[in-house]
Design an enzyme around this catalytic site. Structure first.
Site, mmCIF file in Angstrom:
data_model
loop_
_atom_site.group_PDB
_atom_site.id
_atom_site.type_symbol
_atom_site.label_atom_id
_atom_site.label_comp_id
_atom_site.label_asym_id
_atom_site.label_seq_id
_atom_site.Cartn_x
_atom_site.Cartn_y
_atom_site.Cartn_z
ATOM 1 N N ASP A 158 0.636 -1.147 0.007
ATOM 2 C CA ASP A 158 0.040 -0.027 0.009
ATOM 3 C C ASP A 158 0.960 1.260 -0.041
ATOM 4 O O ASP A 158 2.096 1.139 -0.013
ATOM 5 C CB ASP A 158 -0.861 0.030 1.017
ATOM 6 N N HIS A 159 0.222 2.406 -0.082
ATOM 7 C CA HIS A 159 0.987 3.697 -0.420
ATOM 8 C C HIS A 159 1.996 3.807 0.723
ATOM 9 O O HIS A 159 1.655 4.144 1.881
ATOM 10 C CB HIS A 159 -0.096 4.673 -0.250
#
Ligand code: BGC
Length: 763
Positions: free
Chosen positions: A282-283
């Site tokens: 994820d980011h």
């Protein structure tokens, strides 16, 4: 193995036939193709493939194209039109090995046409409608050159304080798993290599919905049995349905962040489940390993992530910066990098991009003249699907449906709120194209009646909350206050109410209140709106609440005040029309709650299928020393599976075909469903099972099947469910998935509480 000449393969924006002529055997054999390509890549090119970057309006495109042409980027997200993505693919075709880029986006509940938020889709309990929403989203996204979505989001959420509750499909393992499978198949179609399909990457792996206290990004601490039994099956369902990708969660699990968790990523996902696709962090999650406190610096963070099996790094620079040094020093092996690259190439292969890098980008002359053209939307499907997702929570004295000839006061901050109607994660949806409740009611009522609109209240009078919500949004403020005083707004609404036959109040949350990073300590409708409701109630006019919100709210007081309540969540592009269809009776509501509504935030967790305990609360016989809060009524406000209709349904004559079941046998559970009312309508017949005594404690009941059934007024039907040993299996303390002989209670109902029961014994 013969080396592939990719230059020749894709030099002319290769179509499948060109490639087929050039290297038929190689392209046909995925493993051989990927191995050959891998063999030609330099270390830099390999590491470049692991880099997934976000494209923002501020990004210098020329620089990105240079990076791509140098083989230093594997894919992007957030660039979502063909004219935007074509030059990037052109740049990839100028790179040494011409490895195509892929283009990703968060297509969660629609792409250009926005369907109801996921929690609302789950409320339909209608697998066909949910599938249609996913298929259309895929077609629209693919037509905009997208290859992969970060969806479905199948995190079980049992704490409504968590803002991302809106993004998932609710609290129940069985229901969410069914939807997970449906969504993957809908996005990917017969094959993710098809031009109108996109690859699915299920998220957030794993257990993100169980963050402690419902506070976003918090830790998850959970027993293995609970994981296997309740939280992991929806991800597994997506993998079994063929999801090509997995997005890794931001949280830690029992002390180890998912992004560094070799048990999760390797032992469970790859070895136990046999996953053969792409994993994406994820980011910024690799960098966050430092913040989690498991990596002392970026170098260690990159090492932990690549060792754990995180193939692609979303928007952080650490792989690029650290992997070469880690390899040189022998802290990681070449195979760690190669395995990750292999999955990236494999995913691109599966998306059909080696066969044709322009599969979804197409030719410039075919680009839509207007990206936002009305003709690109699927409005009638969006309206139909949205209607199916609305849940009627209360309808005292049949206040609903409304008469089209009535004078209606429509009030509330959400009555005319095109942005909120789309919900969060609204992809490429355009607020100007979404139908507000005011628009929808006016369109349905036409010349027959009258709608008098007054705003009545702002979303909240808490300025700090407004600032927070607007800070979360990058483009423009989403929550825009009416500058008039609260009293002036209320007075205007009361005046409208007094001159009307009935009041419809659109109240709840702004969409940003149920979003990433939007956890709440309180589940009430904000005070400004509660003041409005109180004033409306005082007029004595029939009061209908249209709720818009992305999580269960604590609406005990509103339940007492309102004559009727319709839960509409955030209903999407066609939301206003769909809600009007239900308010005026053109569609008979059929939704059921996929998540329990608590009476108060203090009751959380309130999920219906909790484990049995030694001193259970007995309804009707309170008394001390049983499990309860003494200062409020025990039990939820609205149970899981609950939802009313404009007609009435009854269940009778529940029967089991036998009182025993063999391990290899089948049992039929049946019940007669009758539409005893005056209107045709649909309802959901739900089957629950309880394992009465096992080697370990078991839930008080578990949903095991359901059917959504349409009956004409007066019609009845015998509904059958088949039960086999598989429905009785669970993970025991040794994590063995097996059924245990003994007594089982079977319950059938139109919600999880009001059920009929019969028992049988597993031999
Ligand atoms: C979210 C993901 C999302 C990603 C890319 C993150 O903040 O947690 O769900 O896919 O951003 O937009």
């Amino acid at each position: 193995m013969k080396k592939l000449c990719l230059l020749g393969l894709v030099a002319t924006l290769a179509s499948q036939s060109v490639v087929a002529e050039t290297k038929p055997a190689a392209l046909k054999d995925k493993d051989a193709f990927v191995s050959d390509l891998l063999g030609q890549m330099t270390l830099d090119e390999k590491i470049g493939q692991l880099r997934l970057i976000s494209i923002g309006p501020e990004m210098p495109r020329e620089m990105i194209r240079k990076e791509i042409a140098a083989g230093r980027i594997g894919g992007t997200f957030n660039s979502i039109t063909r004219p935007e993505n074509r030059p990037m693919q052109d740049a990839a075709m100028r790179s040494r090995l011409k490895i195509p880029m892929f283009f990703a986006y968060d297509v969660i509940h629609g792409h250009r046409t926005i369907f109801p938020i996921s929690l609302a889709l789950a409320s339909s309990w209608d697998m066909d409608a949910i599938s249609r929403s996913g298929r259309i989203a895929a077609k629209e996204a693919a037509a905009d050159s997208l290859d992969i979505t970060f969806a479905p989001m199948v995190d079980i959420s049992r704490d409504a304080r968590w803002g991302r509750t809106s993004e998932g499909f609710g609290e129940d393992t069985y229901l969410v798993s069914r939807i997970s499978e449906v969504m993957v198949k809908a996005f990917q179609g017969p094959s993710p290599a098809q031009a109108d399909s996109i690859m699915a990457s299920v998220k957030h792996f794993a257990l993100y919905g169980a963050v402690e206290g419902g506070r976003d990004y918090n830790v998850v601490d959970m027993s293995p049995v609970k994981m296997y039994q309740d939280y992991l099956p929806p991800y597994h369902a997506a993998i079994k349905a063929g999801a090509g990708g997995v997005m890794v969660a931001l949280n830690s699990i029992n002390g180890v962040p998912a992004t560094a968790n070799t048990w999760l990523m390797n032992d469970l996902l790859r070895k136990e489940w046999g996953f053969k696709g792409l994993t994406v962090s994820d980011h910024g999650a690799i960098f966050e390993l430092i913040k989690h406190g498991v990596a002392k610096d970026g170098r260690e963070a990159a090492k932990l992530a690549i060792k754990a099996g995180i193939d692609m790094s979303m928007n952080d620079q650490l792989y690029g910066k650290e992997l070469p040094g880690l390899l040189k020093s022998g802290e990681i092996e070449q195979s760690d990098i190669d395995n990750a690259v292999r999955e990236v190439l494999g995913a691109k292969y599966d998306m059909g991009l080696f066969a044709d890098p322009y599969l979804r980008i197409g030719k410039a002359e075919d680009d839509p003249a207007d990206t936002y053209a009305e003709s690109r939307l699927h409005r009638s499907e969006a309206r139909d699907i949205a209607r199916r997702s609305l849940v009627l929570l209360k309808n005292h004295n049949d206040t609903l449906p409304l008469k089209k000839s009535a004078t209606i006061a429509l009030v509330g901050p959400l009555a005319k709120a095109p942005i909120d109607m789309m919900g969060s994660w609204a992809a490429a949806g355009k607020p100007a194209q979404s139908v507000t409740l005011l628009d929808g009611m006016n369109a349905v009522i036409g010349e027959k009646g009258q709608v008098i609109y007054a705003r009545g209240a702002n979303i909240t009078s808490d300025k700090a909350v407004v600032d927070y919500l607007n800070f979360l949004n990058f483009d423009a403020p989403e929550v825009v206050d009416d500058p008039r005083s609260a009293q002036v707004l209320i007075d205007e609404a009361v005046k409208a109410a007094k001159s009307a036959d009935v009041v419809v109040a659109a109240v709840g949350e702004s969409r940003g209140m149920s979003h990433e990073s939007s956890s709440r300590t309180d589940l009430n409708i904000p005070q400004s709106q509660r003041d409005l409701i109180k004033a409306l109630k005082a007029t004595g006019k029939p009061l209908v609440l249209v709720l818009m919100n992305g999580r269960p709210l604590s609406i005990l007081e509103e339940h007492q005040q309102a004559d009727a309540i319709l839960e509409t969540w955030f209903a999407g592009t066609e939301g206003g029309n769909a809600i009007a269809d239900v308010l005026f009776g053109d569609y008979n509501p059929s939704g059921k709650l996929p998540i329990t509504f608590p009476r108060s935030v203090g009751q959380i967790p309130t999920y219906y299928n909790h484990l049995t305990i030694g001193r259970p609360f007995t309804p009707g016989k309170p008394g001390n020393y049983t499990s309860q809060y003494f200062d409020d009524t025990t039990g939820p406000l609205y149970p899981f599976g609950y939802g009313l209709s404009y007609t009435r349904f009854s269940l009778s004559d529940m029967a089991l075909s036998s009182t025993t079941l063999n391990k290899t046998g089948k049992l039929d559970a049946s019940v007669t469903l009758k539409n005893t009312g005056k209107l045709d309508g649909e309802t959901v017949v739900q089957l629950y099972i309880q394992d009465v005594a096992g080697s370990m404690i078991r839930p008080i009941k578990e949903l095991k099947n359901f059917q959504k059934i349409l009956l004409k007024a007066g019609e009845s039907k015998v509904v059958h469910f088949s039960i086999t040993e598989d429905d009785l299996k669970f993970y025991n303390t040794q994590l063995k998935f097996a059924a245990e002989p003994g007594q089982f209670n079977v319950q059938i109902g139109l919600d999880s509480q009001d059920v009929q029961q019969q028992s049988f014994e597993l031999l």
